[in-house]
Design a protein around this motif. Structure first.
Motif, PDB file in Angstrom:
ATOM      1  N   PRO A  85       0.820  -1.210   0.000  1.00 55.58           N
ATOM      2  CA  PRO A  85       0.000   0.000   0.000  1.00 55.58           C
ATOM      3  C   PRO A  85       0.858   1.266   0.000  1.00 55.58           C
ATOM      4  O   PRO A  85       1.836   1.373   0.737  1.00 55.58           O
ATOM      5  N   GLY A  86       0.497   2.186  -0.883  1.00 53.38           N
ATOM      6  CA  GLY A  86       1.231   3.440  -1.000  1.00 53.38           C
ATOM      7  C   GLY A  86       2.419   3.368  -1.931  1.00 53.38           C
ATOM      8  O   GLY A  86       3.036   4.379  -2.232  1.00 53.38           O
ATOM      9  N   GLY A  87       2.758   2.171  -2.411  1.00 53.30           N
ATOM     10  CA  GLY A  87       3.877   2.013  -3.339  1.00 53.30           C
ATOM     11  C   GLY A  87       3.492   2.453  -4.745  1.00 53.30           C
ATOM     12  O   GLY A  87       2.321   2.655  -5.046  1.00 53.30           O
ATOM     13  N   ASP A  88       4.486   2.589  -5.598  1.00 53.68           N
ATOM     14  CA  ASP A  88       4.237   2.969  -6.987  1.00 53.68           C
ATOM     15  C   ASP A  88       4.906   1.953  -7.912  1.00 53.68           C
ATOM     16  O   ASP A  88       6.103   2.059  -8.187  1.00 53.68           O
ATOM     17  N   PRO A  89       4.146   0.974  -8.408  1.00 51.36           N
ATOM     18  CA  PRO A  89       4.737  -0.037  -9.276  1.00 51.36           C
ATOM     19  C   PRO A  89       4.958   0.426 -10.717  1.00 51.36           C
ATOM     20  O   PRO A  89       5.622  -0.256 -11.487  1.00 51.36           O
ATOM     21  N   ARG A  90       4.454   1.599 -11.059  1.00 54.05           N
ATOM     22  CA  ARG A  90       4.542   2.068 -12.449  1.00 54.05           C
ATOM     23  C   ARG A  90       5.978   2.078 -12.992  1.00 54.05           C
ATOM     24  O   ARG A  90       6.220   1.569 -14.090  1.00 54.05           O
ATOM     25  N   PRO A  91       6.961   2.606 -12.257  1.00 54.75           N
ATOM     26  CA  PRO A  91       8.326   2.602 -12.791  1.00 54.75           C
ATOM     27  C   PRO A  91       8.898   1.183 -12.986  1.00 54.75           C
ATOM     28  O   PRO A  91       9.808   0.991 -13.787  1.00 54.75           O
ATOM     29  N   CYS A  92       8.356   0.215 -12.263  1.00 53.74           N
ATOM     30  CA  CYS A  92       8.852  -1.168 -12.355  1.00 53.74           C
ATOM     31  C   CYS A  92       8.253  -1.933 -13.529  1.00 53.74           C
ATOM     32  O   CYS A  92       8.807  -2.956 -13.955  1.00 53.74           O
ATOM     33  N   LEU A  93       7.111  -1.477 -14.039  1.00 55.67           N
ATOM     34  CA  LEU A  93       6.384  -2.234 -15.061  1.00 55.67           C
ATOM     35  C   LEU A  93       7.216  -2.614 -16.282  1.00 55.67           C
ATOM     36  O   LEU A  93       7.180  -3.774 -16.703  1.00 55.67           O
ATOM     37  N   PRO A  94       7.941  -1.684 -16.911  1.00 53.32           N
ATOM     38  CA  PRO A  94       8.714  -2.093 -18.086  1.00 53.32           C
ATOM     39  C   PRO A  94       9.665  -3.257 -17.794  1.00 53.32           C
ATOM     40  O   PRO A  94       9.734  -4.208 -18.580  1.00 53.32           O
ATOM     41  N   GLY A  95      10.341  -3.229 -16.669  1.00 55.12           N
ATOM     42  CA  GLY A  95      11.242  -4.320 -16.303  1.00 55.12           C
ATOM     43  C   GLY A  95      10.496  -5.607 -16.019  1.00 55.12           C
ATOM     44  O   GLY A  95      10.937  -6.692 -16.391  1.00 55.12           O
ATOM     45  N   TRP A  96       9.350  -5.506 -15.350  1.00 54.44           N
ATOM     46  CA  TRP A  96       8.564  -6.697 -15.043  1.00 54.44           C
ATOM     47  C   TRP A  96       8.011  -7.341 -16.311  1.00 54.44           C
ATOM     48  O   TRP A  96       7.812  -8.544 -16.370  1.00 54.44           O
ATOM     49  N   LEU A  97       7.746  -6.522 -17.319  1.00 52.67           N
ATOM     50  CA  LEU A  97       7.194  -7.034 -18.580  1.00 52.67           C
ATOM     51  C   LEU A  97       8.270  -7.491 -19.558  1.00 52.67           C
ATOM     52  O   LEU A  97       7.960  -8.122 -20.559  1.00 52.67           O
ATOM     53  N   GLU A  98       9.526  -7.139 -19.272  1.00 49.65           N
ATOM     54  CA  GLU A  98      10.621  -7.440 -20.188  1.00 49.65           C
ATOM     55  C   GLU A  98      10.672  -8.926 -20.498  1.00 49.65           C
ATOM     56  O   GLU A  98      10.575  -9.759 -19.620  1.00 49.65           O
ATOM     57  N   GLY A  99      10.833  -9.221 -21.763  1.00 46.36           N
ATOM     58  CA  GLY A  99      10.893 -10.611 -22.185  1.00 46.36           C
ATOM     59  C   GLY A  99      12.313 -11.053 -22.419  1.00 46.36           C
ATOM     60  O   GLY A  99      13.199 -10.791 -21.614  1.00 46.36           O
ATOM     61  N   ASP A 100      12.533 -11.693 -23.533  1.00 41.52           N
ATOM     62  CA  ASP A 100      13.865 -12.179 -23.889  1.00 41.52           C
ATOM     63  C   ASP A 100      14.777 -10.998 -24.133  1.00 41.52           C
ATOM     64  O   ASP A 100      14.488 -10.120 -24.927  1.00 41.52           O
ATOM     65  N   HIS A 101      15.925 -10.999 -23.468  1.00 44.00           N
ATOM     66  CA  HIS A 101      16.851  -9.872 -23.573  1.00 44.00           C
ATOM     67  C   HIS A 101      17.576  -9.822 -24.903  1.00 44.00           C
ATOM     68  O   HIS A 101      18.096  -8.785 -25.278  1.00 44.00           O
ATOM     69  N   ASP A 119      -4.564   1.619  -4.672  1.00 40.01           N
ATOM     70  CA  ASP A 119      -3.341   1.646  -5.480  1.00 40.01           C
ATOM     71  C   ASP A 119      -3.506   1.023  -6.861  1.00 40.01           C
ATOM     72  O   ASP A 119      -3.030   1.576  -7.857  1.00 40.01           O
ATOM     73  N   LEU A 120      -4.167  -0.153  -6.937  1.00 45.05           N
ATOM     74  CA  LEU A 120      -4.303  -0.808  -8.243  1.00 45.05           C
ATOM     75  C   LEU A 120      -5.174   0.005  -9.202  1.00 45.05           C
ATOM     76  O   LEU A 120      -4.841   0.146 -10.379  1.00 45.05           O
ATOM     77  N   SER A 121      -6.261   0.569  -8.705  1.00 45.41           N
ATOM     78  CA  SER A 121      -7.113   1.360  -9.600  1.00 45.41           C
ATOM     79  C   SER A 121      -6.424   2.676  -9.996  1.00 45.41           C
ATOM     80  O   SER A 121      -6.598   3.146 -11.117  1.00 45.41           O
ATOM     81  N   HIS A 122      -5.617   3.234  -9.102  1.00 50.29           N
ATOM     82  CA  HIS A 122      -4.843   4.432  -9.467  1.00 50.29           C
ATOM     83  C   HIS A 122      -3.817   4.096 -10.547  1.00 50.29           C
ATOM     84  O   HIS A 122      -3.625   4.864 -11.490  1.00 50.29           O
ATOM     85  N   LEU A 123      -3.155   2.946 -10.408  1.00 48.41           N
ATOM     86  CA  LEU A 123      -2.207   2.503 -11.432  1.00 48.41           C
ATOM     87  C   LEU A 123      -2.906   2.353 -12.768  1.00 48.41           C
ATOM     88  O   LEU A 123      -2.441   2.856 -13.800  1.00 48.41           O
ATOM     89  N   ALA A 124      -4.050   1.677 -12.774  1.00 46.91           N
ATOM     90  CA  ALA A 124      -4.798   1.481 -14.024  1.00 46.91           C
ATOM     91  C   ALA A 124      -5.195   2.821 -14.628  1.00 46.91           C
ATOM     92  O   ALA A 124      -5.037   3.034 -15.831  1.00 46.91           O
TER      93      ALA A 124
END
Length: 169
Positions: A85-101, A119-124
């Protein structure tokens, strides 16, 4: 255009707040466990799932994520503080979605995040370039977004917003 699929799942029904119980230690109630399991079984039956599941470290979210893995919604679970709660996962998303390097073009991925409201609805809302507060996830509710592979933080499209009651009838 290729897109990633981002699934946002709110934790199930948890114990009420009370003196002596840390927020992070609030567990799913027996009703929360059974309802969450029924919702997740229904999502699997509908063909929804993810290659990767990342959860908030709080107990109720981890328990929800464990049920998701048991139901077959994702192969394993990872825990990240950015989903607390209160975290911001948005900056992490590109890395979390990264596939084959080794490829120059990102391949479409399916990512499931288990966390908390608001938090989840704010992210969306941010990913959809929509006003904050325009979406709400119920406990054990699911939201699905399509995110462009080349720029997952811009140009998201809402594909599903499911209330548990709609899935369970």
């Amino acid at each position: 255009m290729a897109h990633h699929t981002l699934l946002l799942l709110r934790h199930g029904i948890a114990e009420e707040r009370r003196d002596g119980l840390e927020d992070g230690e609030r567990a799913l109630t027996p009703r929360g466990r059974s309802r969450t399991r029924a919702v997740l079984d229904r999502l699997v039956a509908l063909g929804l799932g993810a290659e990767r599941l990342i959860s908030s470290p709080l107990l109720r979210a981890v328990q929800t994520a464990e049920i998701a893995v048991e139901a077959g919604l994702a192969p394993a679970l990872e825990i990240r503080a950015a989903l607390a709660p209160g975290g911001d996962p948005r900056p992490c998303l590109p890395g979390w979605l990264e596939g084959d390097h080794g490829t120059s073009q990102p391949s479409p991925r399916r990512l499931l995040l288990v966390g908390h409201e608001p938090d989840l609805s704010h992210l969306a809302a941010r990913l959809l370039a929509a006003p904050s507060g325009c979406l709400t996830l119920r406990k054990a509710g699911l939201l699905q977004l399509a995110l462009p592979c080349l720029d997952p933080l811009n140009g998201g499209v809402l594909e599903l917003l499911l209330r548990p009651s709609a899935l369970l009838g």
